[in-house]
Scaffold this motif. Structure first.
Motif, PDB file in Angstrom:
ATOM      1  N   ALA A 129     -17.894 -31.465 -41.540  1.00  6.36           N
ATOM      2  CA  ALA A 129     -19.056 -32.039 -42.229  1.00  6.36           C
ATOM      3  C   ALA A 129     -18.622 -32.923 -43.393  1.00  6.36           C
ATOM      4  CB  ALA A 129     -19.976 -30.925 -42.728  1.00  6.36           C
ATOM      5  N   MET A 130     -17.542 -32.537 -44.078  1.00  9.14           N
ATOM      6  CA  MET A 130     -17.026 -33.342 -45.181  1.00  9.14           C
ATOM      7  C   MET A 130     -16.587 -34.718 -44.682  1.00  9.14           C
ATOM      8  SD  MET A 130     -13.754 -32.508 -47.674  1.00  9.14           S
ATOM      9  CE  MET A 130     -12.555 -32.662 -46.321  1.00  9.14           C
ATOM     10  N   PHE A 131     -15.884 -34.742 -43.558  1.00  9.89           N
ATOM     11  CA  PHE A 131     -15.443 -36.012 -42.979  1.00  9.89           C
ATOM     12  C   PHE A 131     -16.638 -36.845 -42.524  1.00  9.89           C
ATOM     13  CE2 PHE A 131     -11.130 -34.327 -42.724  1.00  9.89           C
ATOM     14  CZ  PHE A 131     -10.369 -35.473 -42.885  1.00  9.89           C
ATOM     15  N   VAL A 132     -17.586 -36.208 -41.851  1.00 11.44           N
ATOM     16  CA  VAL A 132     -18.751 -36.942 -41.352  1.00 11.44           C
ATOM     17  C   VAL A 132     -19.525 -37.567 -42.515  1.00 11.44           C
ATOM     18  CG1 VAL A 132     -20.997 -36.690 -40.208  1.00 11.44           C
ATOM     19  CG2 VAL A 132     -18.957 -35.630 -39.214  1.00 11.44           C
ATOM     20  N   ALA A 133     -19.703 -36.819 -43.605  1.00 16.64           N
ATOM     21  CA  ALA A 133     -20.426 -37.345 -44.761  1.00 16.64           C
ATOM     22  C   ALA A 133     -19.702 -38.545 -45.372  1.00 16.64           C
ATOM     23  CB  ALA A 133     -20.592 -36.247 -45.810  1.00 16.64           C
TER      24      ALA A 133
END
Length: 207
Positions: A129-133
């Protein structure tokens, strides 16, 4: 005479030994005694720094997340167009994966443990999720600057993250590729599509 190591140095020593053991043997069969031996410590000496094998594994994962977060922050802060930031991010992810077999093996072990351990799975999903954000933010920058056409930033980010995961999987399976050339072509296809402008369907006439 053996130099006395600080707690931070001992911790790093244990984590490096554990990473080697997990990458070579997998998580389930690796014993604390083996990690201690690889680190040059007694089992009791290891327990001074970590209470369990699970705690060691969690610390290794936390270190991976911290490094990834630092790399993301550096790329997001670059004074570059959004498309160049995305290219730099892709190149950085794949370059690290290609350059270190131990890193590849550890990520495979991480995925394996995540399938059977809910707490690890939750951490893996949080990293994803950190990468996607971060990617979505870069896509939004590109839309705002006119580099990209209007799309759903999160959907675009999910696509790019899944593609990078797929590339890592292909490398892990031993696919032969010129990584630099492949990345350049992949980014070009993602930004411009496969269809030539001449072959694009004409727009329907408005009534």
């Amino acid at each position: 005479m053996t130099r006395h190591r600080s707690p931070q140095e001992r911790r790093a020593q244990i984590l490096q030994a554990a990473r080697d053991c997990f990458a070579e043997r997998g998580y389930a069969v690796t014993r604390v005694e083996e990690i201690a031996k690889a680190a040059g410590l007694s089992k009791g000496g290891l327990y001074v720094h970590f209470v369990s094998k699970e705690a060691i594994f969690d610390a290794l994962h936390d270190d991976e997340v911290e490094r990834a977060g630092e790399a993301l922050a550096l790329i997001r802060a670059l004074p570059l167009p959004a498309r160049e930031k995305l290219g730099a991010l892709a190149a950085g992810i794949v370059a690290r994966y290609v350059s270190s077999e131990q890193h590849r093996r550890f990520l495979l072990v991480l995925g394996e443990v995540g399938l059977s351990t809910p707490s690890v799975q939750a951490k893996v999903r949080a990293t994803h999720a950190m990468f996607v954000a971060a990617i979505a933010e870069m896509v939004e920058e590109g839309i705002a600057s006119g580099e990209f056409r209007p799309v759903d930033p999160r959907h675009a980010a999910l696509l790019l993250k899944v593609l990078s995961d797929g590339i890592e999987g292909a490398i892990a399976l031993g696919y032969e590729m010129d990584t630099a050339a492949f990345l350049q072509e992949a980014v070009d296809i993602l930004l411009h599509g496969l269809a030539s402008r001449a072959s694009a369907p004409a727009a329907s006439p408005r009534s």
